[in-house]
Design a protein around this motif. Structure first.
Motif, mmCIF file in Angstrom:
data_model
loop_
_atom_site.group_PDB
_atom_site.id
_atom_site.type_symbol
_atom_site.label_atom_id
_atom_site.label_comp_id
_atom_site.label_asym_id
_atom_site.label_seq_id
_atom_site.Cartn_x
_atom_site.Cartn_y
_atom_site.Cartn_z
ATOM 1 N N VAL A 133 0.807 -1.021 -0.020
ATOM 2 C CA VAL A 133 0.050 0.095 -0.025
ATOM 3 C C VAL A 133 0.790 1.258 0.055
ATOM 4 O O VAL A 133 2.288 0.971 -0.163
ATOM 5 C CB VAL A 133 -1.002 0.129 1.194
ATOM 6 N N PHE A 134 0.289 2.564 0.026
ATOM 7 C CA PHE A 134 0.874 3.653 -0.267
ATOM 8 C C PHE A 134 0.823 4.457 0.833
ATOM 9 O O PHE A 134 -0.010 4.728 1.757
ATOM 10 C CB PHE A 134 0.612 4.164 -1.640
ATOM 11 N N ASP A 135 1.962 5.429 1.171
ATOM 12 C CA ASP A 135 1.682 6.584 1.856
ATOM 13 C C ASP A 135 0.521 7.492 1.729
ATOM 14 O O ASP A 135 0.032 7.582 0.341
ATOM 15 C CB ASP A 135 2.976 7.543 1.692
ATOM 16 N N HIS A 136 -0.243 7.950 2.396
ATOM 17 C CA HIS A 136 -1.298 8.617 2.488
ATOM 18 C C HIS A 136 -2.540 8.062 1.958
ATOM 19 O O HIS A 136 -3.706 8.590 1.852
ATOM 20 C CB HIS A 136 -1.298 9.925 1.390
ATOM 21 N N ALA A 137 -2.654 6.473 1.847
ATOM 22 C CA ALA A 137 -3.553 5.775 1.530
ATOM 23 C C ALA A 137 -4.590 5.885 2.623
ATOM 24 O O ALA A 137 -4.486 5.744 3.944
ATOM 25 C CB ALA A 137 -3.125 4.403 1.416
ATOM 26 N N TYR A 138 -5.994 5.854 2.054
ATOM 27 C CA TYR A 138 -7.211 5.449 3.015
ATOM 28 C C TYR A 138 -7.846 4.387 2.401
ATOM 29 O O TYR A 138 -8.497 4.443 1.163
ATOM 30 C CB TYR A 138 -8.041 6.625 3.191
ATOM 31 N N HIS A 139 -8.138 3.458 3.344
ATOM 32 C CA HIS A 139 -8.712 2.053 2.788
ATOM 33 C C HIS A 139 -10.050 1.587 3.688
ATOM 34 O O HIS A 139 -10.750 0.607 3.389
ATOM 35 C CB HIS A 139 -7.963 1.213 2.253
ATOM 36 N N GLY A 140 -10.121 2.354 4.902
ATOM 37 C CA GLY A 140 -11.165 1.931 5.844
ATOM 38 C C GLY A 140 -10.918 1.889 7.128
ATOM 39 O O GLY A 140 -9.628 2.186 7.645
ATOM 40 N N LEU A 144 -8.269 -4.897 9.356
ATOM 41 C CA LEU A 144 -7.267 -4.976 8.151
ATOM 42 C C LEU A 144 -7.162 -3.731 7.293
ATOM 43 O O LEU A 144 -5.769 -3.196 7.106
ATOM 44 C CB LEU A 144 -7.649 -6.068 7.233
ATOM 45 N N THR A 145 -8.283 -2.796 7.238
ATOM 46 C CA THR A 145 -8.071 -1.868 6.627
ATOM 47 C C THR A 145 -7.307 -0.468 7.243
ATOM 48 O O THR A 145 -7.007 0.249 6.567
ATOM 49 C CB THR A 145 -9.449 -1.396 5.837
ATOM 50 N N MET A 146 -7.620 -0.678 8.723
ATOM 51 C CA MET A 146 -6.789 0.160 9.328
ATOM 52 C C MET A 146 -5.307 0.065 9.115
ATOM 53 O O MET A 146 -4.751 0.936 9.027
ATOM 54 C CB MET A 146 -7.105 0.105 10.874
ATOM 55 N N ALA A 147 -4.888 -1.155 9.025
ATOM 56 C CA ALA A 147 -3.588 -1.537 8.679
ATOM 57 C C ALA A 147 -3.233 -1.012 7.350
ATOM 58 O O ALA A 147 -1.994 -0.630 7.041
ATOM 59 C CB ALA A 147 -3.116 -2.852 8.773
ATOM 60 N N LEU A 148 -3.921 -1.075 6.266
ATOM 61 C CA LEU A 148 -3.992 -0.715 5.119
ATOM 62 C C LEU A 148 -3.795 1.088 4.934
ATOM 63 O O LEU A 148 -3.242 1.438 3.999
ATOM 64 C CB LEU A 148 -4.901 -1.138 3.941
ATOM 65 N N THR A 149 -4.570 1.777 5.947
ATOM 66 C CA THR A 149 -4.691 3.021 5.876
ATOM 67 C C THR A 149 -3.486 3.745 6.505
ATOM 68 O O THR A 149 -2.819 3.248 7.420
ATOM 69 C CB THR A 149 -6.030 3.578 6.555
ATOM 70 N N ALA A 150 -3.103 4.771 5.875
ATOM 71 C CA ALA A 150 -1.822 5.392 6.361
ATOM 72 C C ALA A 150 -1.948 6.160 7.701
ATOM 73 O O ALA A 150 -0.887 6.227 8.368
ATOM 74 C CB ALA A 150 -1.233 6.316 5.341
ATOM 75 N N LYS A 151 -2.808 7.124 7.654
ATOM 76 C CA LYS A 151 -3.021 8.127 8.781
ATOM 77 C C LYS A 151 -3.413 7.817 10.041
ATOM 78 O O LYS A 151 -4.123 7.060 10.294
ATOM 79 C CB LYS A 151 -3.793 9.184 8.220
ATOM 80 N N ASN A 152 -2.447 8.141 11.099
ATOM 81 C CA ASN A 152 -2.959 7.743 12.575
ATOM 82 C C ASN A 152 -4.124 8.356 13.083
ATOM 83 O O ASN A 152 -5.212 7.535 13.379
ATOM 84 C CB ASN A 152 -1.770 7.897 13.429
ATOM 85 N N MET A 153 -4.070 9.535 13.330
ATOM 86 C CA MET A 153 -5.112 10.409 13.726
ATOM 87 C C MET A 153 -5.965 10.790 12.500
ATOM 88 O O MET A 153 -5.540 11.377 11.876
ATOM 89 C CB MET A 153 -4.763 11.646 14.524
ATOM 90 N N PRO A 154 -7.493 10.503 12.844
ATOM 91 C CA PRO A 154 -8.113 9.722 13.941
ATOM 92 C C PRO A 154 -8.399 8.320 13.573
ATOM 93 O O PRO A 154 -9.062 7.734 14.272
ATOM 94 C CB PRO A 154 -9.344 10.403 13.868
ATOM 95 N N TYR A 155 -7.832 7.559 12.605
ATOM 96 C CA TYR A 155 -8.446 6.616 12.198
ATOM 97 C C TYR A 155 -7.754 5.249 12.889
ATOM 98 O O TYR A 155 -8.286 4.263 12.925
ATOM 99 C CB TYR A 155 -8.025 6.289 10.570
ATOM 100 N N LYS A 156 -6.454 5.567 13.511
ATOM 101 C CA LYS A 156 -5.846 4.372 13.821
ATOM 102 C C LYS A 156 -5.402 4.250 15.197
ATOM 103 O O LYS A 156 -5.145 3.210 16.026
ATOM 104 C CB LYS A 156 -4.551 3.930 13.191
ATOM 105 N N HIS A 157 -5.505 5.483 15.837
ATOM 106 C CA HIS A 157 -4.875 5.797 16.901
ATOM 107 C C HIS A 157 -5.441 5.043 18.197
ATOM 108 O O HIS A 157 -6.609 4.954 18.417
ATOM 109 C CB HIS A 157 -5.123 7.390 17.347
ATOM 110 N N ARG A 158 -4.546 4.280 18.760
ATOM 111 C CA ARG A 158 -4.728 3.311 19.827
ATOM 112 C C ARG A 158 -5.845 2.141 19.630
ATOM 113 O O ARG A 158 -6.475 1.706 20.537
ATOM 114 C CB ARG A 158 -5.332 4.199 21.224
#
Ligand SMILES: Cc1ncc(COP(=O)(O)O)c(C=O)c1O
Length: 423
Positions: A133-140, A144-158
């Protein structure tokens, strides 16, 4: 009817805080390019429910088809007792997606679910584990799609730990990668994969042809074709995530078509069904059919009401020539945004395709992102009756995604408000 203020109070006591909203007014009805709240206030809609209402809210054919379907049956589960509309949606998707090869489709509920299934299919068909996957990507927002998504806040944090075997490589981002050509940026990404992962371990390369949440990043010409060529040679499944770019949004049915790129698998959602929840994976028959019977599915995937809405939406896109409409909207908007950019040194770039356009804001004379300016201009737009969204890894991109049925008058009014908000 309860007021927006009352509803907001009730919401605070009932709805989880983690679910945010762009505006605090509550919708009464929406259609064309306008949203009306419970107080009768109106917003010109430059969001389309995040690129969903491409055919507009409550599009007449969609309403008719949904009503008729609700009266016949609402759910039998395609995995239990199948029905024609699921098959018909798959036939349509196989016909309208890029490539003349034989295709199959499977239907799901959300974009993230479609992406998860594309990864399952690619891994199953290749017997390989890794996904690039790529820098800046968003996939959900699923695991699994959090892992594919690049940005931490707000999508992945903790929310970790995340799924494994995901490898991130640099995107082609012309404003910020020192003017690399598409071919150079692709070579940089490919070298990283070959050295750090090994092409023979890679099941899929997953990419948004124009990045959505990541900032409407349009890769340099040649980037996507070079990756496509490498994937073919390496036996890697090329997956185009067209969840945000699909269904006429960029002035073509799908954004891959701008560079004649034919993906092996394509993930679809958002604009597919006029606002009803539906998603799909469409792709090469030999990959899709590699999976054993019963390996794909879900209780609600391809719900008959959503399928009826999708068929009516696709018919509406054809009838109203919404690819042409997206091109016209794009021409009008881009001209106004370029004029704005000439006047305002905070605008580093106007980019996008068709009715998927954005401006990236920086501190004048630098490339230092200015998220505060994006937030302030957005707030000024909302106060003046224009619904806009921000995006980008740095939160400094204003993005514009009007319904493709917006009238010329609504579009002009929206652009006037935007112009004034920059002031
Ligand atoms: C490119 C892309 N992929 C996947 C998703 C996830 O879709 P959903 O929110 O329907 O799960 C989105 C949503 O914004 C998206 O833009």
């Amino acid at each position: 009817m309860a007021s927006s203020e009352e509803l907001h109070k009730r919401r605070g006591a009932a709805v989880a805080r983690g679910v945010g909203s762009t505006i605090s007014s509550y919708v009464d009805h929406a259609g064309g390019g306008t949203i009306t709240d419970v107080e009768g206030r109106q917003w010109i809609d430059f969001a389309a429910g995040i690129a969903v209402a491409n055919v507009g809210n409550s599009a007449p054919r969609v309403v008719e088809a949904v009503k008729a379907q609700v009266e016949r049956f609402t759910h039998t589960c395609f995995m239990v007792a199948p029905y024609e509309s699921y098959v018909a949606v798959c036939e349509q998707l196989n016909a309208i997606t890029p490539g003349e090869h034989e295709k199959r489709s499977a239907l799901f509920n959300s974009g993230a679910e479609a992406v998860e299934n594309a990864v399952k299919i690619a891994r199953h068909a290749t017997g390989r584990p890794a996904v690039v996957v790529f820098d800046h990507a968003y996939h959900g927002r699923t695991n699994l799609t959090m892992a594919l998504t690049a940005k931490n806040m707000p999508y992945k944090h903790r929310f970790g730990p995340f799924a494994g075997e995901i490898y991130r490589v640099p995107m082609s981002y012309p404003l910020r990668d020192g003017g690399l050509s598409g071919a150079e940026a692709a070579a940089r990404a490919i070298e990283m994969v070959e050295k750090q992962v090994g092409a023979e371990n890679v099941a899929a390369l997953l990419i948004e042809p124009i990045q959505g949440e990541g900032g409407f990043v349009v890769p340099a010409p040649g980037f996507l074709p070079a990756l496509r060529e490498w994937a073919t040679a390496a036996g890697v499944v090329f997956v185009a995530d067209e969840i945000q770019t699909g269904f006429c949004r960029t002035g073509q049915w799908f954004a891959c078509e701008h560079e004649q790129v034919v993906p092996d698998l394509i993930t679809l959602a958002k604009g597919i069904a006029g606002g009803l929840p539906l998603a799909a994976v469409t792709g090469r028959a030999e990959l899709m059919d590699a999976v054993h019977v019963g390996g794909l599915g879900g209780t609600y995937g391809g719900n008959p009401i959503a399928c009826a809405a999708a068929l009516a939406s696709i018919e509406t896109m054809r009838k109203l020539d919404l690819t042409g409409a997206a091109q016209r909207i794009g021409t009008t908007m881009a001209a106004r945004l370029r004029t704005l950019a000439e006047r305002d040194p905070r605008v580093a770039e106007v980019r996008g395709r068709g009715a998927m356009l954005a401006v990236e804001l920086v501190q004048p004379g630098t490339l230092v992102p200015d998220p505060a300016a994006a937030a302030a201009i957005s707030a000024a737009c909302h106060a003046a009756g224009l619904l806009t969204l921000t995006c980008g890894t740095y939160g400094n991109v204003l993005r514009f995604l009007p319904p493709l049925v917006i009238s010329d008058e609504e579009l002009a009014r929206g652009l006037d408000i935007l112009d004034a908000a920059f002031g």
